[in-house]
Scaffold this motif. Structure first.
Motif, PDB file in Angstrom:
ATOM      1  N   PHE A 137       8.908  -5.932 -22.827  1.00  0.00           N
ATOM      2  CA  PHE A 137       9.511  -4.594 -22.902  1.00  0.00           C
ATOM      3  C   PHE A 137       8.991  -3.724 -21.755  1.00  0.00           C
ATOM      4  CE2 PHE A 137       9.569  -0.151 -24.148  1.00  0.00           C
ATOM      5  CZ  PHE A 137      10.835   0.015 -24.670  1.00  0.00           C
ATOM      6  N   ALA A 138       7.666  -3.705 -21.608  1.00  0.00           N
ATOM      7  CA  ALA A 138       7.060  -2.849 -20.577  1.00  0.00           C
ATOM      8  C   ALA A 138       7.458  -3.304 -19.177  1.00  0.00           C
ATOM      9  CB  ALA A 138       5.539  -2.855 -20.734  1.00  0.00           C
ATOM     10  N   VAL A 139       7.400  -4.613 -18.934  1.00  0.00           N
ATOM     11  CA  VAL A 139       7.740  -5.131 -17.601  1.00  0.00           C
ATOM     12  C   VAL A 139       9.197  -4.835 -17.277  1.00  0.00           C
ATOM     13  CG1 VAL A 139       8.089  -7.260 -16.284  1.00  0.00           C
ATOM     14  CG2 VAL A 139       5.960  -6.914 -17.540  1.00  0.00           C
ATOM     15  N   SER A 140      10.072  -5.060 -18.257  1.00  0.00           N
ATOM     16  CA  SER A 140      11.497  -4.814 -18.038  1.00  0.00           C
ATOM     17  C   SER A 140      11.759  -3.345 -17.720  1.00  0.00           C
ATOM     18  CB  SER A 140      12.284  -5.244 -19.283  1.00  0.00           C
ATOM     19  OG  SER A 140      13.641  -4.997 -19.114  1.00  0.00           O
ATOM     20  N   PHE A 141      11.099  -2.453 -18.455  1.00  0.00           N
ATOM     21  CA  PHE A 141      11.288  -1.013 -18.248  1.00  0.00           C
ATOM     22  C   PHE A 141      10.914  -0.619 -16.820  1.00  0.00           C
ATOM     23  CE2 PHE A 141       9.963   3.390 -18.117  1.00  0.00           C
ATOM     24  CZ  PHE A 141      10.870   4.046 -18.923  1.00  0.00           C
ATOM     25  N   PHE A 142       9.718  -1.010 -16.399  1.00  0.00           N
ATOM     26  CA  PHE A 142       9.250  -0.575 -15.086  1.00  0.00           C
ATOM     27  C   PHE A 142       9.969  -1.322 -13.958  1.00  0.00           C
ATOM     28  CE2 PHE A 142       5.658   0.855 -17.740  1.00  0.00           C
ATOM     29  CZ  PHE A 142       5.728   2.199 -17.410  1.00  0.00           C
ATOM     30  N   PHE A 143      10.376  -2.557 -14.214  1.00  0.00           N
ATOM     31  CA  PHE A 143      11.101  -3.318 -13.187  1.00  0.00           C
ATOM     32  C   PHE A 143      12.459  -2.678 -12.903  1.00  0.00           C
ATOM     33  CE2 PHE A 143      13.909  -6.633 -11.650  1.00  0.00           C
ATOM     34  CZ  PHE A 143      13.137  -7.228 -10.659  1.00  0.00           C
ATOM     35  N   ARG A 146      11.955   0.807 -11.346  1.00  0.00           N
ATOM     36  CA  ARG A 146      11.367   0.783 -10.011  1.00  0.00           C
ATOM     37  C   ARG A 146      12.381   0.361  -8.946  1.00  0.00           C
ATOM     38  NH1 ARG A 146       6.871   2.597  -7.245  1.00  0.00           N
ATOM     39  NH2 ARG A 146       6.530   1.276  -5.468  1.00  0.00           N
ATOM     40  N   PHE A 147      13.191  -0.626  -9.278  1.00  0.00           N
ATOM     41  CA  PHE A 147      14.070  -1.190  -8.263  1.00  0.00           C
ATOM     42  C   PHE A 147      15.470  -0.591  -8.282  1.00  0.00           C
ATOM     43  CE2 PHE A 147      10.699  -4.321  -8.690  1.00  0.00           C
ATOM     44  CZ  PHE A 147      10.308  -4.413  -7.363  1.00  0.00           C
ATOM     45  N   SER A 148      15.564   0.615  -8.806  1.00  0.00           N
ATOM     46  CA  SER A 148      16.837   1.322  -8.699  1.00  0.00           C
ATOM     47  C   SER A 148      16.881   2.012  -7.345  1.00  0.00           C
ATOM     48  CB  SER A 148      16.964   2.359  -9.824  1.00  0.00           C
ATOM     49  OG  SER A 148      16.092   3.430  -9.574  1.00  0.00           O
ATOM     50  N   ARG A 149      18.099   2.362  -6.908  1.00  0.00           N
ATOM     51  CA  ARG A 149      18.235   3.049  -5.623  1.00  0.00           C
ATOM     52  C   ARG A 149      17.620   4.442  -5.660  1.00  0.00           C
ATOM     53  NH1 ARG A 149      24.404   2.471  -4.140  1.00  0.00           N
ATOM     54  NH2 ARG A 149      24.614   1.933  -6.316  1.00  0.00           N
ATOM     55  N   LEU A 150      17.391   4.914  -6.856  1.00  0.00           N
ATOM     56  CA  LEU A 150      16.765   6.224  -7.016  1.00  0.00           C
ATOM     57  C   LEU A 150      15.427   6.293  -6.290  1.00  0.00           C
ATOM     58  CD1 LEU A 150      16.795   8.962  -8.610  1.00  0.00           C
ATOM     59  CD2 LEU A 150      15.420   7.789 -10.298  1.00  0.00           C
ATOM     60  N   ASP A 151      14.716   5.192  -6.267  1.00  0.00           N
ATOM     61  CA  ASP A 151      13.393   5.195  -5.657  1.00  0.00           C
ATOM     62  C   ASP A 151      13.446   5.043  -4.144  1.00  0.00           C
ATOM     63  OD1 ASP A 151      12.073   5.468  -8.069  1.00  0.00           O
ATOM     64  OD2 ASP A 151      12.352   3.354  -8.508  1.00  0.00           O
ATOM     65  N   ASP A 152      14.640   4.946  -3.588  1.00  0.00           N
ATOM     66  CA  ASP A 152      14.739   4.785  -2.145  1.00  0.00           C
ATOM     67  C   ASP A 152      14.968   6.100  -1.424  1.00  0.00           C
ATOM     68  OD1 ASP A 152      16.443   1.613  -2.398  1.00  0.00           O
ATOM     69  OD2 ASP A 152      14.326   2.111  -2.356  1.00  0.00           O
ATOM     70  N   GLY A 153      14.446   7.179  -1.993  1.00  0.00           N
ATOM     71  CA  GLY A 153      14.437   8.441  -1.270  1.00  0.00           C
ATOM     72  C   GLY A 153      15.523   9.422  -1.639  1.00  0.00           C
ATOM     73  N   VAL A 154      16.015   9.364  -2.867  1.00  0.00           N
ATOM     74  CA  VAL A 154      16.971  10.378  -3.303  1.00  0.00           C
ATOM     75  C   VAL A 154      16.197  11.620  -3.717  1.00  0.00           C
ATOM     76  CG1 VAL A 154      18.745  10.967  -4.979  1.00  0.00           C
ATOM     77  CG2 VAL A 154      18.597   8.662  -4.087  1.00  0.00           C
ATOM     78  N   VAL A 155      16.422  12.704  -3.008  1.00  0.00           N
ATOM     79  CA  VAL A 155      15.660  13.916  -3.300  1.00  0.00           C
ATOM     80  C   VAL A 155      16.601  15.114  -3.393  1.00  0.00           C
ATOM     81  CG1 VAL A 155      13.526  13.172  -2.200  1.00  0.00           C
ATOM     82  CG2 VAL A 155      15.277  14.280  -0.839  1.00  0.00           C
ATOM     83  N   ASP A 156      16.086  16.164  -3.961  1.00  0.00           N
ATOM     84  CA  ASP A 156      16.856  17.410  -3.987  1.00  0.00           C
ATOM     85  C   ASP A 156      17.023  17.948  -2.582  1.00  0.00           C
ATOM     86  OD1 ASP A 156      15.694  18.933  -7.078  1.00  0.00           O
ATOM     87  OD2 ASP A 156      16.959  17.223  -6.666  1.00  0.00           O
ATOM     88  N   GLU A 157      18.202  18.383  -2.242  1.00  0.00           N
ATOM     89  CA  GLU A 157      18.428  18.929  -0.904  1.00  0.00           C
ATOM     90  C   GLU A 157      18.333  20.441  -0.884  1.00  0.00           C
ATOM     91  OE1 GLU A 157      21.315  15.473  -1.446  1.00  0.00           O
ATOM     92  OE2 GLU A 157      20.714  17.241  -2.550  1.00  0.00           O
ATOM     93  N   ALA A 158      18.840  21.079  -1.924  1.00  0.00           N
ATOM     94  CA  ALA A 158      18.984  22.543  -1.878  1.00  0.00           C
ATOM     95  C   ALA A 158      17.649  23.264  -2.014  1.00  0.00           C
ATOM     96  CB  ALA A 158      19.901  22.988  -2.983  1.00  0.00           C
TER      97      ALA A 158
END
Lengths: 158, 79
Positions: A137-143, A146-158
């Motif tokens: 459960f824990a490994v699946s959650f963090f995996f 972690r490997f979503s595109r969200l972690d590749d630098g999506v940030v607030d612009e405004a």
């Protein structure tokens, strides 16, 4: 989002989900000691048992207050704020993955009857299954998280 | 959780000079939910899609649209 300073109940729900996954990982680690103890010399098992008790106190002492704090900030696992959230969907997907992985693990154990089940007590095998379920459960959650595109630098612009 | 869905949330936010956090707070979801929807990582529920459209005062089709691959053939093709 600041983990400890959620801006609204929805942020608190996300923090609670992350905290739950982290606590699950630690409990899985502590649970694994029950299995490891039967495989190592008695002296080492004694040390591991002490470490397990200390870890249990740490989990309760650290996570329980955090859990209550986030609940006080409006986090409710099934509250309306959590409906349809990304982390809500992630937790559901993680639960499904953990269930599938645990089922495969149990089937594998039953196939390896001669090698595993006949050599260990039911208590040890049960501890191993619980450890695997919590750990997956824990490994699946963090995996997944972690490997979503969200972690590749999506940030607030405004 | 990969999305067969295009969205214009980033554009709509930029037009109104809003951050993801501002939008998240306005519709009662977390910033992570907004950011994952924006990048197509997460397909939102109908309720959240309607809330976003309502907040920007546009039809939901002006925010979300199916990708070419996900488009069903019109009913006339089946007759």
């Amino acid at each position: 989002m600041s983990f400890m300073n959620p801006r609204n109940p929805a942020e608190a729900c996300d923090s609670l989900a992350t905290l739950t996954a982290a606590a699950t990982a630690l409990v899985a680690l502590l649970q694994s000691v029950n299995v490891i103890e039967v495989l190592v010399p008695e002296a080492v098992a004694g040390v591991l048992g002490t470490a397990q008790s200390a870890g249990g106190i740490l989990v309760l002492g650290l996570f329980a207050p955090l859990f209550l704090f986030l609940k006080s900030r409006g986090a409710t696992p099934k509250g309306k704020s959590s409906s349809g959230s990304y982390l809500g969907a992630l937790v559901r997907q993680t639960g499904l993955n953990a269930f599938s992985a645990t089922l495969v693990f149990m089937i594998t154990l039953s196939v390896l009857n001669e090698m595993v089940l006949s050599r260990f007590t039911a208590e040890v095998v049960l501890d191993a299954v619980i450890t695997f379920a919590l750990g997956s459960f824990a490994v699946s959650f963090f995996f997944i998280n972690r490997f979503s595109r969200l972690d590749d630098g999506v940030v607030d612009e405004a | 959780m990969s999305a067969p869905l295009n969205n214009r949330i980033r554009v709509l936010r930029a037009e109104r000079r809003m951050s993801q956090s501002d939008l998240a707070e306005a519709i009662d979801v977390s910033r992570k939910t907004i950011s994952t929807i924006e990048v197509g990582r997460f397909v939102p529920s109908t309720v959240i899609a309607l809330k976003i459209a309502r907040y920007f005062e546009v039809p939901v089709e002006a925010v979300f649209s199916l990708t070419e691959d996900a488009l069903p053939s019109p009913v006339a093709d089946h007759l």
